[in-house]
Design a protein around this motif. Structure first.
Motif, PDB file in Angstrom:
ATOM      1  N   MET A   1      -3.317 -47.566 -75.577  1.00 27.17           N
ATOM      2  CA  MET A   1      -3.472 -46.799 -74.345  1.00 27.17           C
ATOM      3  C   MET A   1      -4.291 -45.538 -74.611  1.00 27.17           C
ATOM      4  N   GLY A   2      -4.106 -44.962 -75.795  1.00 23.17           N
ATOM      5  CA  GLY A   2      -4.911 -43.808 -76.179  1.00 23.17           C
ATOM      6  C   GLY A   2      -6.377 -44.158 -76.284  1.00 23.17           C
ATOM      7  N   SER A   3      -6.653 -45.316 -76.907  1.00 23.26           N
ATOM      8  CA  SER A   3      -8.040 -45.773 -77.028  1.00 23.26           C
ATOM      9  C   SER A   3      -8.634 -46.095 -75.664  1.00 23.26           C
ATOM     10  N   ALA A   4      -7.814 -46.708 -74.811  1.00 23.75           N
ATOM     11  CA  ALA A   4      -8.321 -47.145 -73.506  1.00 23.75           C
ATOM     12  C   ALA A   4      -8.544 -45.991 -72.542  1.00 23.75           C
ATOM     13  N   PHE A   5      -7.617 -45.036 -72.541  1.00 28.88           N
ATOM     14  CA  PHE A   5      -7.646 -44.009 -71.500  1.00 28.88           C
ATOM     15  C   PHE A   5      -7.984 -42.608 -71.990  1.00 28.88           C
ATOM     16  N   TYR A   6      -7.657 -42.307 -73.260  1.00 33.98           N
ATOM     17  CA  TYR A   6      -7.918 -40.940 -73.698  1.00 33.98           C
ATOM     18  C   TYR A   6      -9.409 -40.672 -73.855  1.00 33.98           C
ATOM     19  N   VAL A   7     -10.133 -41.635 -74.421  1.00 34.47           N
ATOM     20  CA  VAL A   7     -11.568 -41.423 -74.640  1.00 34.47           C
ATOM     21  C   VAL A   7     -12.309 -41.163 -73.325  1.00 34.47           C
ATOM     22  N   PRO A   8     -12.146 -42.011 -72.299  1.00 31.99           N
ATOM     23  CA  PRO A   8     -12.830 -41.686 -71.036  1.00 31.99           C
ATOM     24  C   PRO A   8     -12.292 -40.405 -70.397  1.00 31.99           C
ATOM     25  N   LEU A   9     -10.985 -40.120 -70.604  1.00 32.57           N
ATOM     26  CA  LEU A   9     -10.411 -38.904 -70.041  1.00 32.57           C
ATOM     27  C   LEU A   9     -11.033 -37.657 -70.667  1.00 32.57           C
ATOM     28  N   ILE A  10     -11.066 -37.594 -71.998  1.00 30.53           N
ATOM     29  CA  ILE A  10     -11.609 -36.402 -72.656  1.00 30.53           C
ATOM     30  C   ILE A  10     -13.115 -36.329 -72.464  1.00 30.53           C
ATOM     31  N   SER A  11     -13.761 -37.493 -72.343  1.00 31.76           N
ATOM     32  CA  SER A  11     -15.196 -37.507 -72.057  1.00 31.76           C
ATOM     33  C   SER A  11     -15.461 -36.860 -70.699  1.00 31.76           C
ATOM     34  N   PHE A  12     -14.622 -37.204 -69.724  1.00 34.15           N
ATOM     35  CA  PHE A  12     -14.757 -36.610 -68.383  1.00 34.15           C
ATOM     36  C   PHE A  12     -14.467 -35.115 -68.414  1.00 34.15           C
ATOM     37  N   LEU A  13     -13.369 -34.732 -69.056  1.00 30.23           N
ATOM     38  CA  LEU A  13     -12.964 -33.331 -69.087  1.00 30.23           C
ATOM     39  C   LEU A  13     -13.992 -32.447 -69.781  1.00 30.23           C
ATOM     40  N   ILE A  14     -14.500 -32.918 -70.929  1.00 31.92           N
ATOM     41  CA  ILE A  14     -15.504 -32.134 -71.651  1.00 31.92           C
ATOM     42  C   ILE A  14     -16.813 -32.105 -70.871  1.00 31.92           C
ATOM     43  N   GLY A  15     -17.147 -33.233 -70.242  1.00 29.38           N
ATOM     44  CA  GLY A  15     -18.389 -33.291 -69.475  1.00 29.38           C
ATOM     45  C   GLY A  15     -18.381 -32.350 -68.286  1.00 29.38           C
ATOM     46  N   VAL A  16     -17.230 -32.200 -67.654  1.00 28.44           N
ATOM     47  CA  VAL A  16     -17.124 -31.363 -66.458  1.00 28.44           C
ATOM     48  C   VAL A  16     -16.816 -29.902 -66.792  1.00 28.44           C
ATOM     49  N   TYR A  17     -15.880 -29.687 -67.735  1.00 29.05           N
ATOM     50  CA  TYR A  17     -15.396 -28.328 -67.995  1.00 29.05           C
ATOM     51  C   TYR A  17     -15.854 -27.742 -69.333  1.00 29.05           C
ATOM     52  N   GLY A  18     -16.462 -28.577 -70.208  1.00 29.69           N
ATOM     53  CA  GLY A  18     -16.840 -28.105 -71.521  1.00 29.69           C
ATOM     54  C   GLY A  18     -15.719 -28.342 -72.530  1.00 29.69           C
ATOM     55  N   MET A  19     -16.023 -28.162 -73.821  1.00 29.73           N
ATOM     56  CA  MET A  19     -15.047 -28.456 -74.870  1.00 29.73           C
ATOM     57  C   MET A  19     -13.786 -27.610 -74.738  1.00 29.73           C
ATOM     58  N   ALA A  20     -13.954 -26.321 -74.572  1.00 27.44           N
ATOM     59  CA  ALA A  20     -12.804 -25.411 -74.595  1.00 27.44           C
ATOM     60  C   ALA A  20     -11.791 -25.739 -73.496  1.00 27.44           C
ATOM     61  N   LYS A  21     -12.222 -25.759 -72.254  1.00 25.47           N
ATOM     62  CA  LYS A  21     -11.308 -26.002 -71.140  1.00 25.47           C
ATOM     63  C   LYS A  21     -10.850 -27.456 -71.112  1.00 25.47           C
ATOM     64  N   GLY A  22     -11.752 -28.372 -71.431  1.00 28.95           N
ATOM     65  CA  GLY A  22     -11.408 -29.787 -71.398  1.00 28.95           C
ATOM     66  C   GLY A  22     -10.303 -30.122 -72.389  1.00 28.95           C
ATOM     67  N   MET A  23     -10.418 -29.601 -73.613  1.00 28.37           N
ATOM     68  CA  MET A  23      -9.420 -29.894 -74.636  1.00 28.37           C
ATOM     69  C   MET A  23      -8.134 -29.095 -74.419  1.00 28.37           C
ATOM     70  N   THR A  24      -8.224 -27.968 -73.738  1.00 26.19           N
ATOM     71  CA  THR A  24      -7.028 -27.194 -73.413  1.00 26.19           C
ATOM     72  C   THR A  24      -6.105 -27.981 -72.478  1.00 26.19           C
ATOM     73  N   CYS A  25      -6.695 -28.728 -71.547  1.00 24.49           N
ATOM     74  CA  CYS A  25      -5.900 -29.509 -70.583  1.00 24.49           C
ATOM     75  C   CYS A  25      -4.940 -30.455 -71.286  1.00 24.49           C
ATOM     76  N   THR A  26      -5.452 -31.248 -72.218  1.00 20.88           N
ATOM     77  CA  THR A  26      -4.588 -32.218 -72.899  1.00 20.88           C
ATOM     78  C   THR A  26      -3.720 -31.552 -73.955  1.00 20.88           C
ATOM     79  N   GLY A  27      -4.186 -30.448 -74.520  1.00 22.16           N
ATOM     80  CA  GLY A  27      -3.379 -29.711 -75.483  1.00 22.16           C
ATOM     81  C   GLY A  27      -2.092 -29.193 -74.867  1.00 22.16           C
ATOM     82  N   VAL A  28      -2.173 -28.693 -73.645  1.00 15.65           N
ATOM     83  CA  VAL A  28      -0.997 -28.181 -72.943  1.00 15.65           C
ATOM     84  C   VAL A  28       0.019 -29.299 -72.696  1.00 15.65           C
ATOM     85  N   ILE A  29      -0.467 -30.486 -72.346  1.00 13.74           N
ATOM     86  CA  ILE A  29       0.442 -31.614 -72.097  1.00 13.74           C
ATOM     87  C   ILE A  29       1.193 -31.984 -73.375  1.00 13.74           C
ATOM     88  N   ALA A  30       0.507 -31.964 -74.516  1.00 13.63           N
ATOM     89  CA  ALA A  30       1.161 -32.278 -75.789  1.00 13.63           C
ATOM     90  C   ALA A  30       2.268 -31.269 -76.100  1.00 13.63           C
TER      91      ALA A  30
END
Length: 435
Positions: A159-188
């Motif tokens: 599920m990580g391979s299937a959904f995380y890659v497109p998810l982080i690709s979208f987040l980084i593409g829209v918000y940049g590395m810092a904000k995009g990776m912060t989103c999933t970091g908070v969930i963890a």
């Protein structure tokens, strides 16, 4: 042991009746999801994004993963000792919180040093949570159904391979590395807090018995021991002198070396074969979705036929899949993606199932604290192989050929392992069946 006699054991079955144990299964599944997203498959997006942002060569950025993993080996020893001392509930929660915070720091990296520190911290914490603490949880809650349970928990990998890659690709593409990776970091971080609050180290703490068997079955078919005996069975020195520990660590290390090497660069590999970036990511998603089936399939095979036969079937399947891939044909890629999906789904199952089968649940946290760093040292060399293949050949095809050779060696090594040798629950079974 005959099949007829084995079926008389109430604890040996493929029933999915886990009661409150489903909470442990789902928790471990979520940790595996973040493991894949944070430290392996997510590199398909994070590493190129940082290389582009910083202007550093991609091969050099990729090579940092090896150093991060090697430094992390010391962290795994520490986490293993902590896990043995304070239990898997607290250890897993702390590590998940640490992984989330480190992922946020990593996303804010401005130079190669910060990138390396962030990657090292993330790798150390997320492996400590999912494999060291999570592995102990699975072994204590499901000592005889570990194969079947691992087949379910490792669906989180896919599920990580299937959904995380497109998810982080979208987040980084829209918000940049810092904000995009912060989103999933908070969930963890939230997952870690919930783990501390609700997870328990042993099923007895929830009024259950291992594998959700009855009290009568537990007392009859499981080995009973005092806490003192459990704690004194293994020492670090004794484990390092045990042949089976090294064989298990090498076999699983090579399996994970190949799987990590393939999955962390699958998008790059497919783009190199002429696929558009969007389609390359799509193929990886398909691969991961197929892997969900592979996880359960090989977990079921493990439960029915035993871990040795399951590993042998897995290795042969994986060799064929990679051989088809290196034909570099379009149809070969499509076929191999499906086959690799099944293989990656199965691969993670054995990281816990094989050592748990050989050594059993008694003192398992000590065993895992020694086994995991050795296994991981082998695993991390995949980044060197991939980086050198890119430099020397200009593609990852050469790395895949090396991977096939390593899997063939593993077929020989797994054949040498007595997969029930130190497992006291299996010894108890043999006593019952030989009466």
């Amino acid at each position: 042991m005959s099949v007829e006699n084995k079926n008389q054991l109430a604890s040996e079955n493929t029933s999915l009746n886990f009661s409150k144990g489903w909470g442990i299964i789902i928790y471990c599944m979520i940790m595996f999801f973040f493991l894949i997203g944070f430290s392996i498959d997510g590199l398909n997006i994070v590493a190129p994004a940082f290389a582009k942002k910083s202007g550093i060569e991609y091969a050099d950025v990729l090579g940092l993963s090896t150093y991060a993993g090697l430094i992390g080996l010391f962290a795994y020893v520490i986490v293993g000792k902590i896990n043995d001392s304070i239990g898997s509930r607290i250890t897993s929660g702390i590590c998940m919180i640490g992984a989330g915070a480190s992922y946020i720091f990593w996303g804010h990296a401005e130079n190669i040093l910060q990138y390396g520190i962030g990657l090292t911290l993330v790798t150390s914490f997320i492996n400590g949570a999912a494999y060291i603490a999570g592995g102990s949880l699975v072994t204590q809650w499901f000592p005889k159904k570990k194969g079947l349970v691992n087949g379910i928990t490792t669906m989180g990998h896919n599920m990580g391979s299937a959904f995380y890659v497109p998810l982080i690709s979208f987040l980084i593409g829209v918000y940049g590395m810092a904000k995009g990776m912060t989103c999933t970091g908070v969930i963890a971080i939230i997952v870690g807090i919930l783990g501390i609050l609700f997870v328990r180290n042993l099923p007895q703490e929830r009024g259950l018995y291992p594998d959700n068997v009855t009290k009568e079955v537990y007392e009859k078919e499981y080995f009973q021991s005092s806490d003192e005996e459990e704690c004194s069975t293994w020492t670090i020195v004794k484990l390092l002198k045990t042949k089976e520990l090294w064989l298990v660590a090498i076999v699983i290390g090579v399996n994970q070396l190949v799987t990590t090497g393939v999955m962390s660069q699958m998008v790059v590999r497919n783009i190199g074969l002429g696929f558009a970036p969007a389609k390359a990511v799509g193929l990886m998603t398909v691969c991961a979705c197929v892997g969900v089936c592979g996880s359960y399939l090989f977990g079921w095979i493990d439960q029915k036929l035993g871990v040795k036969k399951a590993v042998l079937l897995f290795l042969v399947w994986y060799c064929i899949a990679l051989f088809i891939n290196i034909t570099d044909t379009t149809i070969g890629v499509y076929i191999s993606v499906a086959m690799i999906g099944v293989a990656i789904g199965a691969s993670a199952n054995f990281m816990i199932s094989l050592p748990a089968s050989v050594f059993g649940r008694h003192g398992f946290s000590k065993v895992y604290a020694v086994y995991f760093p050795i296994m991981n040292a082998i695993l991390m060399s995949n980044y060197v192989i991939n980086a050198q293949a890119i430099r020397v050949t200009g593609s990852l095809r050469g790395a895949y050929m090396v991977f096939i050779g390593l899997l063939i060696v593993n077929i020989i090594l797994i054949s040498l392992i007595d997969t029930r040798k130190y497992n006291k629950d299996y010894m108890k079974e043999d006593e019952i069946l030989n009466k």
